[in-house]
Scaffold this active site. Sequence first.
Site, mmCIF file in Angstrom:
data_model
loop_
_atom_site.group_PDB
_atom_site.id
_atom_site.type_symbol
_atom_site.label_atom_id
_atom_site.label_comp_id
_atom_site.label_asym_id
_atom_site.label_seq_id
_atom_site.Cartn_x
_atom_site.Cartn_y
_atom_site.Cartn_z
ATOM 1 N N SER A 8 40.087 74.508 5.235
ATOM 2 C CA SER A 8 41.509 74.705 4.952
ATOM 3 C C SER A 8 42.023 73.649 3.987
ATOM 4 O O SER A 8 42.868 73.941 3.129
ATOM 5 C CB SER A 8 42.312 74.656 6.255
ATOM 6 O OG SER A 8 41.989 75.756 7.078
ATOM 7 N N ASP A 67 44.662 60.528 16.639
ATOM 8 C CA ASP A 67 44.901 61.421 17.776
ATOM 9 C C ASP A 67 46.290 62.037 17.637
ATOM 10 O O ASP A 67 47.293 61.312 17.597
ATOM 11 C CB ASP A 67 44.795 60.616 19.066
ATOM 12 C CG ASP A 67 44.958 61.456 20.327
ATOM 13 O OD1 ASP A 67 45.304 62.655 20.212
ATOM 14 O OD2 ASP A 67 44.749 60.916 21.427
ATOM 15 N N GLN A 68 46.370 63.352 17.576
ATOM 16 C CA GLN A 68 47.667 63.996 17.416
ATOM 17 C C GLN A 68 48.552 63.858 18.643
ATOM 18 O O GLN A 68 49.738 64.189 18.583
ATOM 19 C CB GLN A 68 47.503 65.472 17.052
ATOM 20 C CG GLN A 68 47.114 66.388 18.195
ATOM 21 C CD GLN A 68 47.310 67.864 17.854
ATOM 22 O OE1 GLN A 68 46.348 68.598 17.825
ATOM 23 N NE2 GLN A 68 48.547 68.300 17.606
ATOM 24 N N HIS A 82 45.639 72.566 19.778
ATOM 25 C CA HIS A 82 46.381 73.688 20.358
ATOM 26 C C HIS A 82 46.706 73.473 21.833
ATOM 27 O O HIS A 82 47.158 74.396 22.504
ATOM 28 C CB HIS A 82 45.634 75.018 20.175
ATOM 29 C CG HIS A 82 45.201 75.263 18.764
ATOM 30 N ND1 HIS A 82 46.074 75.205 17.702
ATOM 31 C CD2 HIS A 82 43.972 75.537 18.228
ATOM 32 C CE1 HIS A 82 45.408 75.440 16.575
ATOM 33 N NE2 HIS A 82 44.148 75.633 16.871
ATOM 34 N N ILE A 106 47.063 68.978 10.553
ATOM 35 C CA ILE A 106 46.448 68.412 11.751
ATOM 36 C C ILE A 106 45.282 69.305 12.151
ATOM 37 O O ILE A 106 45.448 70.505 12.362
ATOM 38 C CB ILE A 106 47.468 68.331 12.907
ATOM 39 C CG1 ILE A 106 48.685 67.505 12.498
ATOM 40 C CG2 ILE A 106 46.828 67.767 14.154
ATOM 41 C CD1 ILE A 106 49.831 67.578 13.490
ATOM 42 N N ASP A 128 47.291 72.641 13.147
ATOM 43 C CA ASP A 128 46.137 73.479 13.492
ATOM 44 C C ASP A 128 45.126 72.604 14.223
ATOM 45 O O ASP A 128 43.944 72.619 13.942
ATOM 46 C CB ASP A 128 45.523 74.077 12.212
ATOM 47 C CG ASP A 128 44.428 75.100 12.517
ATOM 48 O OD1 ASP A 128 44.376 75.586 13.667
ATOM 49 O OD2 ASP A 128 43.627 75.398 11.616
ATOM 50 N N GLY A 164 35.408 72.220 11.824
ATOM 51 C CA GLY A 164 34.001 71.846 11.878
ATOM 52 C C GLY A 164 33.528 71.752 13.317
ATOM 53 O O GLY A 164 34.235 71.230 14.189
#
Length: 392
Positions: free
Chosen positions: A213, A248-249, A274, A200, A271, A204
């Site tokens: 990553s 969208d997380q 947060h 996740i 990641d 950039g």
Amino acid sequence: MPKTSTTLTERLILAGTASDREIAELVDDAGLDAVVAALVEEILSRCEQPVNIKAVHIALDVDHGDERRRVVLRVHRDEPVRVVDEPAPVVWSRLGITVTDLIRRLYGRTDHRRTGDFHNSFVPDAPSPQDMYFELPEIFNSATQATGTVIAGCAAHSADLGSLSVRSGSDKWASFHWYTPHYERHFARFRDEPVRVLEIGIGGYDEQLGGGSLRMWKRYFHRGLIFGLDIFDKTELTEPRLTALVGDQNDPECLVALAERHGPFDIVIDDGSHMNEHVHTSFAALFPYVRDGGIYVIEDMQTSYLPSFGGSPGDSAGPGTSVGLVKGLLDDLHHRERPRRNGAEPSITQRSVTGVHVYHNIAFVEKGTNGEDGLPGWMDVAAWDALGATDA
């Protein structure tokens, strides 16, 4: 060269540890042209930046029975290695290999032999015209370096994860984070497996696509399928074995749909934003889609102490933070030693969290069957104390 289908890529990954007969059947079914094109795409993605001063053309001859396919690669400093389409370039190095050995080199185990499967003709043709002979030392040096670049791109083994992080443009090492040694400790057992990895957050800033990553994971997991999720459209990064997804997380429906289509996953890495709420949402939605034996990783837990990210203002992180989530998982891991409230059945985390490893700002949550029983439920505190006295 034509792009490789996801289906063919997955078949080649599995063929890396298959028998000669199974590999031959795959090549006959898919066609040598399609297989060679897919393998060359993989080689190009693994080649490091060339260092040879003079441009070198390398012929890669791939054999399958009586058939041969030749692909000519251009290798030159400050350029990515690429396929040459123009006719009859001067070839300074020829590499020959069977398609079976090349598949095993790329998708076999990392301890697969790396000698005895190539044959090589080094600078097979004399430079022309005659007055080029004074350049021979530079020609030989460049041809050596270019050949080494291509052969290294044909190998499953890669540099340590810290070096890959720096080369790929990831910030997981030698920056604010020292994550890669922890990743190597927990991910080593997956290295030779056909894993599915979801990260996740693609990264950039401003106009940059990011993806450092994802490229690192693609090289490290040489048999893996890598998926990246970002709220911004980074689908331009998509290539064989690497898929950039938009979502969208903090949207559980989006995450479940993604996992139903591309999972289950062996590894999930958060990641992303947060934001502490987002960390909880993502974990609740995606942890059920981690395979038994897999790992869920939460990065950058320092935001647990930053109110602007939904963190706690005091010295102790509250339950709504990422650190609070990990604290709760420790309780879930030991749920058999706790009184069961109202006879409720164990939750998914109580049933399947088998290990929690926490380092500075990063946590690794192992999934499996949390089936180790505790003391019998009928034992009360007095019985426990008596048992302790007996042991003493």
